[in-house]
Design a protein around this motif. Sequence first.
Motif, PDB file in Angstrom:
ATOM      1  N   UNK A 144       7.187   5.971 -11.575  1.00 33.32           N
ATOM      2  CA  UNK A 144       7.227   6.002 -10.102  1.00 33.32           C
ATOM      3  C   UNK A 144       6.290   4.947  -9.517  1.00 33.32           C
ATOM      4  N   UNK A 145       5.096   4.816 -10.099  1.00 31.42           N
ATOM      5  CA  UNK A 145       4.132   3.844  -9.591  1.00 31.42           C
ATOM      6  C   UNK A 145       4.630   2.418  -9.780  1.00 31.42           C
ATOM      7  N   UNK A 146       5.121   2.110 -10.961  1.00 28.15           N
ATOM      8  CA  UNK A 146       5.613   0.755 -11.210  1.00 28.15           C
ATOM      9  C   UNK A 146       6.864   0.471 -10.382  1.00 28.15           C
ATOM     10  N   UNK A 147       7.641   1.492 -10.095  1.00 26.31           N
ATOM     11  CA  UNK A 147       8.809   1.316  -9.219  1.00 26.31           C
ATOM     12  C   UNK A 147       8.358   0.993  -7.797  1.00 26.31           C
ATOM     13  N   UNK A 166       8.324  -3.086 -10.095  1.00 32.00           N
ATOM     14  CA  UNK A 166       8.347  -3.420 -11.515  1.00 32.00           C
ATOM     15  C   UNK A 166       8.785  -2.242 -12.381  1.00 32.00           C
ATOM     16  N   UNK A 167       9.481  -1.304 -11.798  1.00 30.35           N
ATOM     17  CA  UNK A 167       9.957  -0.144 -12.542  1.00 30.35           C
ATOM     18  C   UNK A 167      10.881  -0.512 -13.688  1.00 30.35           C
ATOM     19  N   UNK A 168      11.597  -1.607 -13.523  1.00 32.63           N
ATOM     20  CA  UNK A 168      12.528  -2.050 -14.562  1.00 32.63           C
ATOM     21  C   UNK A 168      11.804  -2.317 -15.879  1.00 32.63           C
ATOM     22  N   UNK A 169      10.511  -2.647 -15.802  1.00 30.69           N
ATOM     23  CA  UNK A 169       9.761  -2.960 -17.016  1.00 30.69           C
ATOM     24  C   UNK A 169       9.569  -1.746 -17.917  1.00 30.69           C
ATOM     25  N   UNK A 170       9.503  -0.564 -17.319  1.00 34.79           N
ATOM     26  CA  UNK A 170       9.319   0.629 -18.145  1.00 34.79           C
ATOM     27  C   UNK A 170      10.472   1.613 -18.033  1.00 34.79           C
ATOM     28  N   UNK A 177       0.820  -1.221   0.000  1.00 34.55           N
ATOM     29  CA  UNK A 177       0.000   0.000   0.000  1.00 34.55           C
ATOM     30  C   UNK A 177       0.855   1.272   0.000  1.00 34.55           C
ATOM     31  N   UNK A 178       1.790   1.320  -0.935  1.00 34.38           N
ATOM     32  CA  UNK A 178       2.666   2.482  -1.079  1.00 34.38           C
ATOM     33  C   UNK A 178       2.070   3.553  -1.991  1.00 34.38           C
TER      34      UNK A 178
END
Length: 132
Positions: free
Chosen positions: A79-82, A86-90, A33-34
């Motif tokens: 920022x959200x995917x990080x 999963x930030x590495x994906x984008x 829940x970040x």
Amino acid sequence: MSEQSSKLVIFFDGGCPLCVKEMRHLRKLDEQRKIQFENINEPDFNQRYPAVDVAKANQYLHGQTSSGEMIYGLDVTYAAWSQVGKGWMIAPLRWPLIRWFADKAYLFFARYRNRISKLLTGKERCSQCSID
């Protein structure tokens, strides 16, 4: 630090089926829940976030980091995917040579998201989609 100030806040269009689908997916991945999700179409949104221009937030994605910095477009997405690991994906979309093109493509998508949504989901808008 309060719970709200320790989160990334995403200001999203709750009437856009594609936007809501993305927020649902992120919420599912956000086990710690970040991320705090805020629908810009909620009746009390302007009272709770007077510094966020709803017209601009309706043109492109807005976010606020835990430090209070406003971020926009693909920077919010990254920022959200990080936050969910999963930030590495984008990450390549933020690399200097690709960033300019990715941002232009994102602005095109954001501008035509309702039409794109109609093509992909059969729904252009929903009166108020829920991410729950």
